[in-house]
Design a protein around this motif. Structure first.
Motif, PDB file in Angstrom:
ATOM      1  N   TYR A 161      66.282 -18.582 -51.998  1.00 54.97           N
ATOM      2  CA  TYR A 161      65.257 -17.925 -51.183  1.00 54.97           C
ATOM      3  C   TYR A 161      64.132 -18.910 -50.856  1.00 54.97           C
ATOM      4  N   ARG A 162      63.667 -19.635 -51.857  1.00 59.05           N
ATOM      5  CA  ARG A 162      62.572 -20.579 -51.629  1.00 59.05           C
ATOM      6  C   ARG A 162      63.013 -21.724 -50.711  1.00 59.05           C
ATOM      7  N   SER A 163      64.264 -22.149 -50.830  1.00 59.42           N
ATOM      8  CA  SER A 163      64.765 -23.182 -49.926  1.00 59.42           C
ATOM      9  C   SER A 163      64.810 -22.684 -48.483  1.00 59.42           C
ATOM     10  N   LEU A 223      66.833 -14.285 -43.481  1.00 59.29           N
ATOM     11  CA  LEU A 223      65.527 -14.775 -43.053  1.00 59.29           C
ATOM     12  C   LEU A 223      64.566 -13.628 -42.754  1.00 59.29           C
ATOM     13  N   ARG A 224      65.033 -12.391 -42.917  1.00 56.99           N
ATOM     14  CA  ARG A 224      64.267 -11.231 -42.478  1.00 56.99           C
ATOM     15  C   ARG A 224      64.036 -10.233 -43.617  1.00 56.99           C
ATOM     16  N   SER A 225      64.008 -10.726 -44.829  1.00 52.11           N
ATOM     17  CA  SER A 225      63.927  -9.800 -45.971  1.00 52.11           C
ATOM     18  C   SER A 225      62.569  -9.118 -46.092  1.00 52.11           C
ATOM     19  N   ALA A 226      61.594  -9.542 -45.275  1.00 46.86           N
ATOM     20  CA  ALA A 226      60.299  -8.847 -45.258  1.00 46.86           C
ATOM     21  C   ALA A 226      60.307  -7.645 -44.316  1.00 46.86           C
ATOM     22  N   VAL A 227      61.374  -7.471 -43.549  1.00 51.86           N
ATOM     23  CA  VAL A 227      61.464  -6.392 -42.566  1.00 51.86           C
ATOM     24  C   VAL A 227      61.829  -5.084 -43.275  1.00 51.86           C
ATOM     25  N   PRO A 228      61.119  -3.985 -43.004  1.00 50.33           N
ATOM     26  CA  PRO A 228      61.401  -2.717 -43.704  1.00 50.33           C
ATOM     27  C   PRO A 228      62.853  -2.260 -43.616  1.00 50.33           C
ATOM     28  N   ALA A 229      63.516  -2.495 -42.484  1.00 49.78           N
ATOM     29  CA  ALA A 229      64.901  -2.055 -42.341  1.00 49.78           C
ATOM     30  C   ALA A 229      65.820  -2.717 -43.357  1.00 49.78           C
ATOM     31  N   LEU A 230      65.527  -3.963 -43.714  1.00 46.66           N
ATOM     32  CA  LEU A 230      66.365  -4.659 -44.696  1.00 46.66           C
ATOM     33  C   LEU A 230      66.087  -4.156 -46.097  1.00 46.66           C
ATOM     34  N   LYS A 245      65.206  -1.087 -46.763  1.00 49.39           N
ATOM     35  CA  LYS A 245      65.895   0.204 -46.777  1.00 49.39           C
ATOM     36  C   LYS A 245      67.388   0.032 -47.021  1.00 49.39           C
ATOM     37  N   ALA A 246      67.976  -1.013 -46.452  1.00 52.90           N
ATOM     38  CA  ALA A 246      69.418  -1.239 -46.586  1.00 52.90           C
ATOM     39  C   ALA A 246      69.844  -1.456 -48.027  1.00 52.90           C
ATOM     40  N   VAL A 247      68.920  -1.959 -48.865  1.00 52.09           N
ATOM     41  CA  VAL A 247      69.237  -2.195 -50.278  1.00 52.09           C
ATOM     42  C   VAL A 247      68.481  -1.207 -51.172  1.00 52.09           C
ATOM     43  N   ASP A 248      68.127  -0.050 -50.586  1.00 49.77           N
ATOM     44  CA  ASP A 248      67.512   1.062 -51.331  1.00 49.77           C
ATOM     45  C   ASP A 248      66.192   0.678 -51.982  1.00 49.77           C
ATOM     46  N   MET A 249      65.401  -0.110 -51.271  1.00 46.88           N
ATOM     47  CA  MET A 249      64.050  -0.453 -51.721  1.00 46.88           C
ATOM     48  C   MET A 249      63.039   0.123 -50.732  1.00 46.88           C
ATOM     49  N   PRO A 250      61.849   0.456 -51.181  1.00 49.26           N
ATOM     50  CA  PRO A 250      60.852   1.033 -50.283  1.00 49.26           C
ATOM     51  C   PRO A 250      60.266  -0.010 -49.341  1.00 49.26           C
ATOM     52  N   PRO A 251      59.734   0.423 -48.192  1.00 44.24           N
ATOM     53  CA  PRO A 251      59.030  -0.505 -47.305  1.00 44.24           C
ATOM     54  C   PRO A 251      57.918  -1.229 -48.061  1.00 44.24           C
ATOM     55  N   GLY A 252      57.735  -2.494 -47.752  1.00 40.77           N
ATOM     56  CA  GLY A 252      56.719  -3.278 -48.436  1.00 40.77           C
ATOM     57  C   GLY A 252      57.183  -3.909 -49.731  1.00 40.77           C
ATOM     58  N   SER A 253      58.470  -3.772 -50.045  1.00 39.28           N
ATOM     59  CA  SER A 253      59.005  -4.406 -51.256  1.00 39.28           C
ATOM     60  C   SER A 253      58.913  -5.923 -51.155  1.00 39.28           C
ATOM     61  N   ASP A 254      58.865  -6.567 -52.297  1.00 38.90           N
ATOM     62  CA  ASP A 254      58.798  -8.021 -52.357  1.00 38.90           C
ATOM     63  C   ASP A 254      59.984  -8.618 -51.592  1.00 38.90           C
ATOM     64  N   PRO A 255      59.734  -9.424 -50.543  1.00 39.00           N
ATOM     65  CA  PRO A 255      60.840  -9.999 -49.766  1.00 39.00           C
ATOM     66  C   PRO A 255      61.830 -10.802 -50.606  1.00 39.00           C
ATOM     67  N   GLU A 256      61.334 -11.457 -51.637  1.00 45.24           N
ATOM     68  CA  GLU A 256      62.245 -12.225 -52.501  1.00 45.24           C
ATOM     69  C   GLU A 256      63.208 -11.289 -53.219  1.00 45.24           C
ATOM     70  N   ALA A 257      62.722 -10.162 -53.702  1.00 45.31           N
ATOM     71  CA  ALA A 257      63.592  -9.192 -54.379  1.00 45.31           C
ATOM     72  C   ALA A 257      64.600  -8.590 -53.405  1.00 45.31           C
ATOM     73  N   VAL A 258      64.154  -8.333 -52.157  1.00 39.82           N
ATOM     74  CA  VAL A 258      65.076  -7.822 -51.141  1.00 39.82           C
ATOM     75  C   VAL A 258      66.156  -8.856 -50.848  1.00 39.82           C
ATOM     76  N   ALA A 272      68.775  -8.868 -53.555  1.00 46.14           N
ATOM     77  CA  ALA A 272      69.674  -7.714 -53.433  1.00 46.14           C
ATOM     78  C   ALA A 272      70.643  -7.900 -52.269  1.00 46.14           C
ATOM     79  N   LEU A 273      70.161  -8.445 -51.156  1.00 41.26           N
ATOM     80  CA  LEU A 273      71.042  -8.697 -50.015  1.00 41.26           C
ATOM     81  C   LEU A 273      72.123  -9.722 -50.360  1.00 41.26           C
ATOM     82  N   ARG A 274      71.733 -10.791 -51.057  1.00 42.25           N
ATOM     83  CA  ARG A 274      72.700 -11.829 -51.414  1.00 42.25           C
ATOM     84  C   ARG A 274      73.760 -11.259 -52.366  1.00 42.25           C
TER      85      ARG A 274
END
Length: 256
Positions: A152-154, A223-230, A232-245, A248-250
């Motif tokens: 993620y950081r890379s 590259l879009r893990s800060a977007v609310p739709a992403l 939601k796709a991994v069952d996290m609330p809007p505003g969740s930490d993009p790194e955590a999203v 979950a996506l990976r």
């Protein structure tokens, strides 16, 4: 500064890339997954290979180096952290170094995550980034030697690039990446169009490499893990930490 580019398939799904400086005639290969296709591309173009820029040590990116170096005398540049795993290395590079192919200059970024030694080459004046197995068209590399947070950081390094930057990745995984991206982001109209484009390209024997940073910013879920739709796709609330999203996506993509 303009550069001439030739892309072609190696092995089953590796992307071979030649970058030529027309001012000097110098030519660089980004990795050598397989000798035959690289040598054929050189023969077809009439270009003389002067440099091999290695992104990481995995066999499917370096296997062809001995044969190509013997045939061309090209200098091999490789990540210092790859150690002896890359054959016939002449120059090692780390974060902050620069490399040249003729007058074309690239910054070296250490971008671990897929593997610990991975580097990316950013040719700023030419607007070309050679991302290896870190960033793919519509996807990212599989995490193999680190926590997913490292990858993620890379990937965040690419945030600094202009929309016009051309992204050359190490594999043609476009169709499978597009299908996953659409599963994660089903209402994204631009993504639907890119999947259709990828399917047309496949039918015509083409691949969507390079991509552009503009296209990746609007369609690549990693590259879009800060977007609310992403989220939601991994069952996290809007505003969740993009790194955590992202993590979950990976993990989902690993199972997809």
């Amino acid at each position: 500064m303009a550069a001439e580019i030739r892309t072609f398939l190696c092995r089953s799904d590796n992307i071979g890339v030649l970058i030529r400086d027309p001012a000097t005639g110098a030519c660089g290969a980004i990795d050598v997954p397989e000798a035959g296709p690289v040598l054929r591309a050189l023969d077809e173009t009439g270009w003389h290979l002067t440099d091999i820029l290695v992104t990481h040590r995995h066999a499917d990116h370096v296997e062809g180096i001995p044969e190509v170096k013997e045939a061309t005398g090209a200098q091999v540049v490789a990540p210092a952290k790859a150690g002896s795993a890359v054959p016939l290395v002449d120059v090692t590079v780390r974060e902050g170094d620069t490399v040249r192919v003729g007058d074309l200059e690239a910054q070296v970024w250490e971008t671990p995550g897929h593997c610990a030694d991975h580097v990316t080459y950013w040719f700023a004046e030419a607007g070309i980034v050679c991302a290896g197995d870190t960033l793919f068209t519509l996807g990212c590399g599989r995490v193999m030697e680190s926590p997913p947070e490292t990858l993620y950081r890379s990937l965040r390094r690419f945030d600094s690039l202009p929309d016009s930057a051309q992204v050359f990745s190490g594999h043609d995984y476009v169709l499978s990446n597009a299908r996953f991206a659409l599963a994660a982001d089903p209402e994204n109209a631009e993504l639907k169009a890119r999947l259709a484009e990828a399917e047309r390209a496949k039918a015509e024997g083409r691949f969507l490499v390079p991509s552009s940073m503009k296209a990746e910013r609007t369609t690549n879920p990693f590259l879009r893990s800060a977007v609310p739709a992403l989220a939601k796709a991994v069952d996290m609330p809007p505003g969740s930490d993009p790194e955590a999203v992202f993590v979950a996506l990976r993990a989902w993509k690993n199972r997809f």
